[in-house]
Design a protein around this motif. Structure first.
Motif, PDB file in Angstrom:
ATOM      1  N   LEU A   9       0.826  -1.208   0.000  1.00  0.00           N
ATOM      2  CA  LEU A   9       0.000   0.000   0.000  1.00  0.00           C
ATOM      3  C   LEU A   9       0.857   1.253   0.000  1.00  0.00           C
ATOM      4  CD1 LEU A   9      -2.818  -0.942   2.523  1.00  0.00           C
ATOM      5  CD2 LEU A   9      -3.104  -0.438   0.112  1.00  0.00           C
ATOM      6  N   VAL A  44     -10.341  -5.378   3.947  1.00  0.00           N
ATOM      7  CA  VAL A  44      -9.954  -3.980   4.047  1.00  0.00           C
ATOM      8  C   VAL A  44     -11.049  -3.166   3.370  1.00  0.00           C
ATOM      9  CG1 VAL A  44      -8.521  -4.013   1.948  1.00  0.00           C
ATOM     10  CG2 VAL A  44      -8.166  -2.234   3.663  1.00  0.00           C
ATOM     11  N   ALA A  46     -11.725   0.660   2.099  1.00  0.00           N
ATOM     12  CA  ALA A  46     -11.137   1.969   1.836  1.00  0.00           C
ATOM     13  C   ALA A  46     -12.271   2.969   1.646  1.00  0.00           C
ATOM     14  CB  ALA A  46     -10.248   1.918   0.599  1.00  0.00           C
ATOM     15  N   MET A 118      -8.179   3.446   5.276  1.00  0.00           N
ATOM     16  CA  MET A 118      -8.160   2.028   4.947  1.00  0.00           C
ATOM     17  C   MET A 118      -8.289   1.261   6.260  1.00  0.00           C
ATOM     18  SD  MET A 118      -5.134   2.366   2.137  1.00  0.00           S
ATOM     19  CE  MET A 118      -4.440   3.790   2.999  1.00  0.00           C
TER      20      MET A 118
END
Length: 131
Positions: A9, A44, A46, A118
């Motif tokens: 990331l 995850v 976002a 995130m």
């Protein structure tokens, strides 16, 4: 595996920032130890958070951990027990699992602010809950 996800990331965000500026360099945006967890049954999420001038969020917490990346303006953040800090465009912040996010607000009374949050958490758990 978790460290490689966070590293990927950070590298992706750094590469996108560099590409937008027209160069090919890389820069580290965040180096953060992460909690000892497996990613089995985790997701995850976002989410882009936008604050109008002077806007803020109520205290809250996340069941997992959070990586935030400022896209526009400046945001003031504080995890309970830590100092309040201001983050600007291109900077990142981290929140450990279950920490109380005591301050989350636009640092400006005249300009908007946006950041990408995130949130890493076990599947089926909410991404945010009241503190």
């Amino acid at each position: 595996m978790l460290g490689s996800v966070a590293g990927l990331l950070a590298e992706t965000l750094a590469a996108q920032t560099s590409a937008a500026k027209g160069d090919t360099g890389r820069r580290a945006v965040l180096l953060q130890d992460l909690p000892k967890v497996t990613l089995d049954n985790w997701t995850v999420t976002a989410t882009e958070i936008s604050y109008s001038p002077g806007a803020s969020s109520a205290q809250h917490k996340h069941p997992g951990f959070v990586l935030g990346y400022v896209l526009e303006g400046e945001v003031r953040m504080q995890v309970k027990g830590q100092p309040e800090m201001t983050f600007g465009v291109g900077q990142m912040f981290y929140e450990p699992p279950g920490a109380i996010h005591a301050v989350s607000r636009n640092a400006s009374d005249t300009k908007p602010a946006r950041f990408l949050a995130m949130v890493f958490a076990e599947k089926g758990k909410p991404t945010v809950v009241p503190a």
